[in-house]
Design a protein around this motif. Structure first.
Motif, PDB file in Angstrom:
ATOM      1  N   ALA A 110     -15.598  17.221 -30.513  1.00  0.00           N
ATOM      2  CA  ALA A 110     -17.097  16.910 -30.699  1.00  0.00           C
ATOM      3  C   ALA A 110     -17.757  16.830 -29.341  1.00  0.00           C
ATOM      4  O   ALA A 110     -18.508  17.277 -28.792  1.00  0.00           O
ATOM      5  N   ARG A 111     -16.848  15.641 -28.516  1.00  0.00           N
ATOM      6  CA  ARG A 111     -17.282  15.300 -27.346  1.00  0.00           C
ATOM      7  C   ARG A 111     -17.076  16.612 -26.274  1.00  0.00           C
ATOM      8  O   ARG A 111     -17.405  16.903 -25.501  1.00  0.00           O
ATOM      9  N   ARG A 112     -15.735  17.541 -26.298  1.00  0.00           N
ATOM     10  CA  ARG A 112     -15.450  18.431 -25.761  1.00  0.00           C
ATOM     11  C   ARG A 112     -16.315  19.473 -25.625  1.00  0.00           C
ATOM     12  O   ARG A 112     -16.698  20.355 -24.850  1.00  0.00           O
ATOM     13  N   TYR A 113     -16.803  19.991 -26.906  1.00  0.00           N
ATOM     14  CA  TYR A 113     -17.856  21.044 -26.943  1.00  0.00           C
ATOM     15  C   TYR A 113     -19.257  21.003 -27.225  1.00  0.00           C
ATOM     16  O   TYR A 113     -20.136  21.849 -27.519  1.00  0.00           O
ATOM     17  N   ARG A 114     -19.894  19.703 -27.221  1.00  0.00           N
ATOM     18  CA  ARG A 114     -21.215  19.256 -27.506  1.00  0.00           C
ATOM     19  C   ARG A 114     -21.897  19.927 -26.656  1.00  0.00           C
ATOM     20  O   ARG A 114     -23.134  20.045 -26.819  1.00  0.00           O
ATOM     21  N   THR A 115     -21.853  20.337 -25.434  1.00  0.00           N
ATOM     22  CA  THR A 115     -22.848  20.909 -24.540  1.00  0.00           C
ATOM     23  C   THR A 115     -22.662  22.679 -24.593  1.00  0.00           C
ATOM     24  O   THR A 115     -23.189  23.079 -23.818  1.00  0.00           O
ATOM     25  N   THR A 116     -21.922  23.125 -25.356  1.00  0.00           N
ATOM     26  CA  THR A 116     -21.558  24.792 -25.329  1.00  0.00           C
ATOM     27  C   THR A 116     -21.530  25.122 -26.730  1.00  0.00           C
ATOM     28  O   THR A 116     -21.863  26.377 -26.802  1.00  0.00           O
ATOM     29  N   VAL A 117     -21.560  24.456 -27.707  1.00  0.00           N
ATOM     30  CA  VAL A 117     -21.628  24.941 -28.980  1.00  0.00           C
ATOM     31  C   VAL A 117     -22.463  24.175 -29.831  1.00  0.00           C
ATOM     32  O   VAL A 117     -22.747  23.132 -29.713  1.00  0.00           O
ATOM     33  N   ASP A 118     -23.155  24.981 -30.946  1.00  0.00           N
ATOM     34  CA  ASP A 118     -24.113  24.105 -31.594  1.00  0.00           C
ATOM     35  C   ASP A 118     -23.535  23.425 -32.908  1.00  0.00           C
ATOM     36  O   ASP A 118     -23.945  22.331 -33.260  1.00  0.00           O
ATOM     37  N   GLN A 119     -22.312  23.856 -33.464  1.00  0.00           N
ATOM     38  CA  GLN A 119     -21.925  23.419 -34.742  1.00  0.00           C
ATOM     39  C   GLN A 119     -20.414  23.256 -34.611  1.00  0.00           C
ATOM     40  O   GLN A 119     -19.712  24.356 -34.468  1.00  0.00           O
ATOM     41  N   LEU A 120     -19.867  22.265 -35.203  1.00  0.00           N
ATOM     42  CA  LEU A 120     -18.403  21.998 -35.091  1.00  0.00           C
ATOM     43  C   LEU A 120     -18.144  21.925 -36.356  1.00  0.00           C
ATOM     44  O   LEU A 120     -18.667  21.098 -37.298  1.00  0.00           O
ATOM     45  N   ILE A 121     -17.283  22.697 -37.196  1.00  0.00           N
ATOM     46  CA  ILE A 121     -16.925  22.754 -38.707  1.00  0.00           C
ATOM     47  C   ILE A 121     -15.430  22.093 -38.488  1.00  0.00           C
ATOM     48  O   ILE A 121     -14.575  22.806 -37.866  1.00  0.00           O
ATOM     49  N   TRP A 122     -15.290  20.949 -39.373  1.00  0.00           N
ATOM     50  CA  TRP A 122     -13.914  20.545 -39.584  1.00  0.00           C
ATOM     51  C   TRP A 122     -13.379  21.272 -40.876  1.00  0.00           C
ATOM     52  O   TRP A 122     -14.120  21.228 -42.017  1.00  0.00           O
ATOM     53  N   LEU A 123     -12.314  21.875 -40.819  1.00  0.00           N
ATOM     54  CA  LEU A 123     -11.653  22.387 -41.924  1.00  0.00           C
ATOM     55  C   LEU A 123     -10.355  22.078 -42.067  1.00  0.00           C
ATOM     56  O   LEU A 123      -9.359  22.128 -41.310  1.00  0.00           O
ATOM     57  N   ASP A 124      -9.913  21.326 -43.279  1.00  0.00           N
ATOM     58  CA  ASP A 124      -8.536  21.038 -43.407  1.00  0.00           C
ATOM     59  C   ASP A 124      -7.608  22.224 -43.409  1.00  0.00           C
ATOM     60  O   ASP A 124      -7.748  23.331 -43.889  1.00  0.00           O
ATOM     61  N   ALA A 125      -6.471  21.880 -42.766  1.00  0.00           N
ATOM     62  CA  ALA A 125      -5.395  23.029 -42.564  1.00  0.00           C
ATOM     63  C   ALA A 125      -4.899  23.573 -43.641  1.00  0.00           C
ATOM     64  O   ALA A 125      -4.331  24.553 -44.020  1.00  0.00           O
ATOM     65  N   ASP A 126      -5.010  22.707 -45.007  1.00  0.00           N
ATOM     66  CA  ASP A 126      -4.604  23.318 -46.309  1.00  0.00           C
ATOM     67  C   ASP A 126      -5.702  24.109 -47.204  1.00  0.00           C
ATOM     68  O   ASP A 126      -5.760  24.108 -48.258  1.00  0.00           O
ATOM     69  N   THR A 127      -6.367  24.947 -46.398  1.00  0.00           N
ATOM     70  CA  THR A 127      -7.487  25.779 -46.780  1.00  0.00           C
ATOM     71  C   THR A 127      -7.257  27.263 -46.468  1.00  0.00           C
ATOM     72  O   THR A 127      -6.785  27.796 -45.404  1.00  0.00           O
ATOM     73  N   VAL A 128      -7.174  28.063 -47.607  1.00  0.00           N
ATOM     74  CA  VAL A 128      -7.107  29.517 -47.620  1.00  0.00           C
ATOM     75  C   VAL A 128      -8.232  30.232 -47.698  1.00  0.00           C
ATOM     76  O   VAL A 128      -9.390  29.903 -48.426  1.00  0.00           O
ATOM     77  N   THR A 129      -8.737  31.122 -46.438  1.00  0.00           N
ATOM     78  CA  THR A 129      -9.843  31.916 -46.726  1.00  0.00           C
ATOM     79  C   THR A 129      -9.366  33.213 -47.376  1.00  0.00           C
ATOM     80  O   THR A 129      -8.809  34.192 -47.097  1.00  0.00           O
ATOM     81  N   HIS A 130     -10.291  33.495 -48.480  1.00  0.00           N
ATOM     82  CA  HIS A 130      -9.791  34.496 -49.534  1.00  0.00           C
ATOM     83  C   HIS A 130     -10.647  35.936 -49.333  1.00  0.00           C
ATOM     84  O   HIS A 130     -10.580  36.865 -50.117  1.00  0.00           O
ATOM     85  N   ARG A 131     -11.891  35.571 -48.621  1.00  0.00           N
ATOM     86  CA  ARG A 131     -12.766  36.695 -48.667  1.00  0.00           C
ATOM     87  C   ARG A 131     -13.576  36.818 -47.449  1.00  0.00           C
ATOM     88  O   ARG A 131     -13.587  35.925 -46.671  1.00  0.00           O
ATOM     89  N   GLN A 132     -14.064  38.051 -46.956  1.00  0.00           N
ATOM     90  CA  GLN A 132     -14.911  38.278 -45.566  1.00  0.00           C
ATOM     91  C   GLN A 132     -16.088  37.190 -45.721  1.00  0.00           C
ATOM     92  O   GLN A 132     -16.637  37.167 -46.707  1.00  0.00           O
ATOM     93  N   ILE A 133     -16.044  36.412 -44.795  1.00  0.00           N
ATOM     94  CA  ILE A 133     -17.255  35.664 -44.780  1.00  0.00           C
ATOM     95  C   ILE A 133     -18.388  36.119 -43.720  1.00  0.00           C
ATOM     96  O   ILE A 133     -18.081  36.323 -42.600  1.00  0.00           O
ATOM     97  N   PRO A 134     -19.556  36.284 -44.213  1.00  0.00           N
ATOM     98  CA  PRO A 134     -20.910  36.775 -43.420  1.00  0.00           C
ATOM     99  C   PRO A 134     -21.178  35.868 -42.605  1.00  0.00           C
ATOM    100  O   PRO A 134     -21.169  34.564 -42.824  1.00  0.00           O
ATOM    101  N   ARG A 135     -21.455  36.370 -41.479  1.00  0.00           N
ATOM    102  CA  ARG A 135     -22.125  35.077 -40.414  1.00  0.00           C
ATOM    103  C   ARG A 135     -23.307  34.481 -41.060  1.00  0.00           C
ATOM    104  O   ARG A 135     -23.523  33.057 -40.670  1.00  0.00           O
ATOM    105  N   SER A 136     -23.988  34.978 -41.789  1.00  0.00           N
ATOM    106  CA  SER A 136     -25.186  34.419 -42.406  1.00  0.00           C
ATOM    107  C   SER A 136     -25.037  33.421 -43.348  1.00  0.00           C
ATOM    108  O   SER A 136     -25.491  32.376 -43.454  1.00  0.00           O
ATOM    109  N   PHE A 137     -23.763  33.107 -44.045  1.00  0.00           N
ATOM    110  CA  PHE A 137     -23.354  32.105 -45.017  1.00  0.00           C
ATOM    111  C   PHE A 137     -22.991  30.925 -43.740  1.00  0.00           C
ATOM    112  O   PHE A 137     -23.217  29.940 -44.217  1.00  0.00           O
TER     113      PHE A 137
END
Length: 274
Positions: A119-146
């Motif tokens: 959060a401290r590292r990216y707060r001046t260059t990025v709008d949103q930081l998403i924390w995602l647990d590493a035991d998460t599988v992405t199973h379908r293409q995610i639209p940017r709008s989502f």
């Protein structure tokens, strides 16, 4: 890699953050990275705070930090509480000691210090930081709008998975443009580094996150966006919009590589769940 983007209604810039150790990388982290690179929008980067592990995957969207080098406050915390039974999930009971994840602050501190640093590292260059647990599988293409649609905006400091008990923090999205962001981060991280967690009913990251959130809402310092449900206290991650694209392999679900059908509270149409 990471691109500066103004805080616009139509499109935001995002960075996703996670962490794991050697065994975690082999058991689930590798799959998390592979499916992220396959299914997430091509302009969103994944930042990994890796603990004593060489990550094999290489991609311009993947940034790997050496946890021991980049998180000195985590090192200090472990040095201070690594031998403390209460900080490692043990509580005295009549016949000896009882172990419970709800008191395992040392185990869950990796996430807290990684979120604070990112959060401290990216707060001046990025709008949103998403924390995602590493035991998460992405199973379908995610639209940017989502991804944009889930983002906290305006006076919303974070978007999280609420439920009947403390939140499910396998996914938390932080508004890095919020004026009280550093206040939240300092309190979240400070609950561990100061030892205050020892005074709480539970000391895992989800409970501490909840306490900081409640205090900030009560004092009207920030609002928080709820993405979960007050009707369940179990696997809320897969029982909302996130489940249409991801599966969080909590606990013993890692061995099966998939959440259970009985985890679902309603019918899902996605191929992953059939």
């Amino acid at each position: 890699m990471l691109f500066t983007n103004p805080w616009r209604r139509e499109q935001l810039s995002h960075v996703v953050v996670t962490t794991f150790h050697e065994k975690g990388y082999r058991d689930y982290g590798k799959k998390c990275i592979e499916t992220f690179l396959r299914h997430w929008p091509k302009d969103i980067a994944l930042v990994v705070y890796a603990e004593d592990v060489d990550v094999e995957e290489k991609d311009r969207r993947l940034l790997v930090f050496n946890q021991s080098e980049e998180l000195p406050l985590l090192r200090d915390f472990r040095a201070a509480y690594g031998e403390n039974l209460q900080a490692n999930g043990f509580r005295p009971v009549r016949n000896g000691l009882m172990r419970d994840f709800r008191w395992d602050a040392v185990r869950f501190s990796n996430k807290v210090f990684a979120v604070a640093d990112a959060a401290r590292r990216y707060r001046t260059t990025v709008d949103q930081l998403i924390w995602l647990d590493a035991d998460t599988v992405t199973h379908r293409q995610i639209p940017r709008s989502f991804i944009d649609g889930l983002a906290p905006r305006g006076n919303q400091l974070a978007a999280y998975l609420n439920r009947q008990i403390y939140p499910e923090c396998g996914w938390v999205a932080y508004n890095l443009r919020h004026p009280a962001l550093l206040t939240f981060v300092d309190r979240f991280e400070g609950a561990y580094s100061s030892g205050y967690f020892l005074n709480l009913k539970e000391s895992h990251d989800s409970f501490v996150f909840w306490k900081v959130l409640q205090h900030m809402e009560c004092d009207k310092e920030a609002k928080f966006k709820r993405l979960g449900s007050c009707l369940t206290k179990t696997h809320v991650f897969v029982n909302n919009a996130l489940g249409g694209y991801m599966d969080h392999l909590k606990g013993d679900r890692k061995a099966a590589g998939k959440s259970r059908k009985r985890d679902l509270k309603w019918y899902r149409r996605e191929a992953w769940w059939q």
